[in-house]
Scaffold this active site. Structure first.
Site, PDB file in Angstrom:
ATOM      1  N   HIS A 410      39.479  27.870  42.913  1.00  0.00           N
ATOM      2  CA  HIS A 410      39.905  28.717  44.034  1.00  0.00           C
ATOM      3  C   HIS A 410      41.423  28.901  44.084  1.00  0.00           C
ATOM      4  O   HIS A 410      41.923  29.732  44.861  1.00  0.00           O
ATOM      5  CB  HIS A 410      39.408  28.128  45.356  1.00  0.00           C
ATOM      6  CG  HIS A 410      39.014  29.164  46.355  1.00  0.00           C
ATOM      7  ND1 HIS A 410      39.403  30.482  46.267  1.00  0.00           N
ATOM      8  CD2 HIS A 410      38.263  29.081  47.484  1.00  0.00           C
ATOM      9  CE1 HIS A 410      38.912  31.164  47.287  1.00  0.00           C
ATOM     10  NE2 HIS A 410      38.210  30.335  48.035  1.00  0.00           N
ATOM     11  N   ARG A 411      42.156  28.155  43.268  1.00  0.00           N
ATOM     12  CA  ARG A 411      43.608  28.401  43.182  1.00  0.00           C
ATOM     13  C   ARG A 411      43.895  29.683  42.425  1.00  0.00           C
ATOM     14  O   ARG A 411      44.956  30.302  42.595  1.00  0.00           O
ATOM     15  CB  ARG A 411      44.308  27.230  42.468  1.00  0.00           C
ATOM     16  CG  ARG A 411      44.217  25.892  43.173  1.00  0.00           C
ATOM     17  CD  ARG A 411      44.792  24.787  42.311  1.00  0.00           C
ATOM     18  NE  ARG A 411      44.063  24.645  41.038  1.00  0.00           N
ATOM     19  CZ  ARG A 411      44.402  23.786  40.079  1.00  0.00           C
ATOM     20  NH1 ARG A 411      45.468  22.997  40.250  1.00  0.00           N
ATOM     21  NH2 ARG A 411      43.699  23.705  38.971  1.00  0.00           N
TER      22      ARG A 411
END
Length: 438
Positions: A410-411
């Site tokens: 999700h980064r």
């Protein structure tokens, strides 16, 4: 008698920052004659199984590491005795001994720097060890392979393990020891054995549990999964898709003469769909550089194929998967999977992946939550393909259906990008002809 020189072959550096390896098996024995580049043993690193060739030609005088032992890089593992080159005397020139006159030029090994140079040492030839499972090394005692509970039992019974005939693999097990103890004669001068404990007082048997050492591939996998799970914030999304048309296409492809030598399966179409979907969502084919605080988009798709092997999970990489034709892609997948299951995958074949696929459907599992391979941003899990009731044109009909699950970092990838990627893969599998328009 012609003088000889003894060379010790040190465990070479297998690369990829690995510092140790387990000795799996020896292909030679004391007294064997070897030539340069003859395979002498197999080792297992945290990446794969590697065959080691010898850089020396001569007679094997010692196996310095027994099978099953883990040793550090640079540790002597083999001793080879070669005839020394005697200097030619001349009346006008004073001969000076040089290393090149005594040491043969080492040949580069397959996995690293090869043996270190050592000062030549002459020693008397000792008789070869005849006992099975015994090894002779410099100041090393003969040691029988056995687990700690078996060693303790042997000590309690007053039995020297070296006298016990080993079982399969040269290992003395509890059953081997007990059989030897029952057949051995008790010397007249030996003290009487203590009376056996009652069942209530007897200690728990070691046979009630099995301990498996975590090392090699399994240790590396465990460490990698922990690092991945606690470094990259995972998000997983699911999609159930009607893949009936893909199954029909697979049947037609199996009749294609160009694919006659390849294994054609639904996984081949899944991989093709993934490569095409990555064009629209390149963030899924990326890595996160924490030190530089940058997202690195990869221009090539090097696809990791999760493969279950007898030594643990391996993820060999198909290079440039997005550029291969269907016949070449099918052949490449077959090659990397077969090599991994044979335990012959080299360390470099397990690195550099940019996206991975794990096929849990082959085990009859509907779906799963895959964990990212460290350094990668996305991984797709493919569930079992089964016949299920499905609504088509307002009618319930049997269709081939599967569940896809994609995990992403999700980064690097947000929900919209991850959803678009998964929807693209599902659409391509529901209608393979749409791949022509992507």
């Amino acid at each position: 008698m012609r003088p000889v020189t003894t060379h010790e072959y040190n465990l070479p550096d297998p690369g990829e920052g690995l510092t140790e390896a387990e000795m799996l098996s020896w292909h030679v024995a004391v007294g064997d004659t070897v030539k340069v580049n003859d395979i002498v043993c197999e080792i297992e690193t945290a990446k794969s199984v590697v065959e080691l060739p010898t850089p020396y030609a001569g007679t094997v005088t010692a196996l310095l590491v027994p099978a099953g032992e883990t040793v550090a890089v640079g540790t002597p593992i083999l001793a080879v005795e070669t005839p020394s080159v005697e200097p030619v005397e001349t009346p006008s020139v004073e001969l000076v001994e040089t290393p090149s006159a005594e040491e043969p030029t080492p040949v580069a090994t397959l996995v690293g720097y090869g043996p270190r140079e050592r000062q030549s040492v002459r020693r008397r030839r000792r008789p070869a060890v005849e006992e099975r499972g015994a090894y002779r090394g410099r100041d090393l005692p003969l040691r029988t392979l056995a687990k700690p509970p078996v060693r303790k039992l042997a000590k309690d019974l007053g039995i020297d393990l070296r006298e016990v005939p080993p079982g399969e693999g040269g290992i003395v097990r509890r059953t081997d020891l007990e059989a030897y103890a029952e057949g051995a004669e008790t010397p007249a001068s030996a003290p009487l054995a203590p009376a056996p404990l009652s069942p209530a007082a007897a200690p728990p048997s070691a046979e009630r549990e099995t301990r498996i050492p975590v090392k090699g591939v399994r240790k590396a996998t465990a460490e990698a999964m922990v690092a991945s799970a606690f470094t990259a914030p995972h998000v997983t999304e699911w999609l159930t898709a009607d893949v009936t048309r893909s199954m029909e296409l697979v049947d037609r492809m199996r009749l294609d003469p160009d694919l006659a030598e390849a294994k054609v399966s639904p996984l081949l179409l899944v991989i093709r769909a993934v490569c095409l979907a990555l064009r629209r969502t390149p963030e899924m084919n990326a890595t996160f550089d924490g030190a530089a605080q940058e997202i690195v988009l990869k221009h090539d798709v090097h696809l990791g194929i999760a493969t279950a092997t007898s030594r643990g999970l391996l993820v060999p990489v198909v290079r440039d998967a997005d550029r291969l034709t269907m016949p070449d892609l099918a052949a490449a997948i077959g090659d990397v999977v077969r090599t991994a299951r044979e335990g012959k995958t080299q360390p470099e074949a397990l690195t550099g992946g940019t996206f991975s696929i794990t096929n849990v459907g082959v085990f009859g599992v509907d779906a799963g939550t895959p964990i990212l391979v460290p350094g990668q941003t996305g991984i797709l899990a493919v569930g079992a393909i089964n016949r299920r009731p499905w609504i088509v044109d307002d009618e319930i009909v049997p269709r081939w259906v599967t569940t896809l699950a994609v995990s992403f970092d999700h980064r690097v990838v947000d929900g919209a990008q991850g959803s678009r990627f998964l929807a693209d893969v599902g659409r391509l599998l529901e209608d393979p002809a749409s791949a022509m328009t992507l």
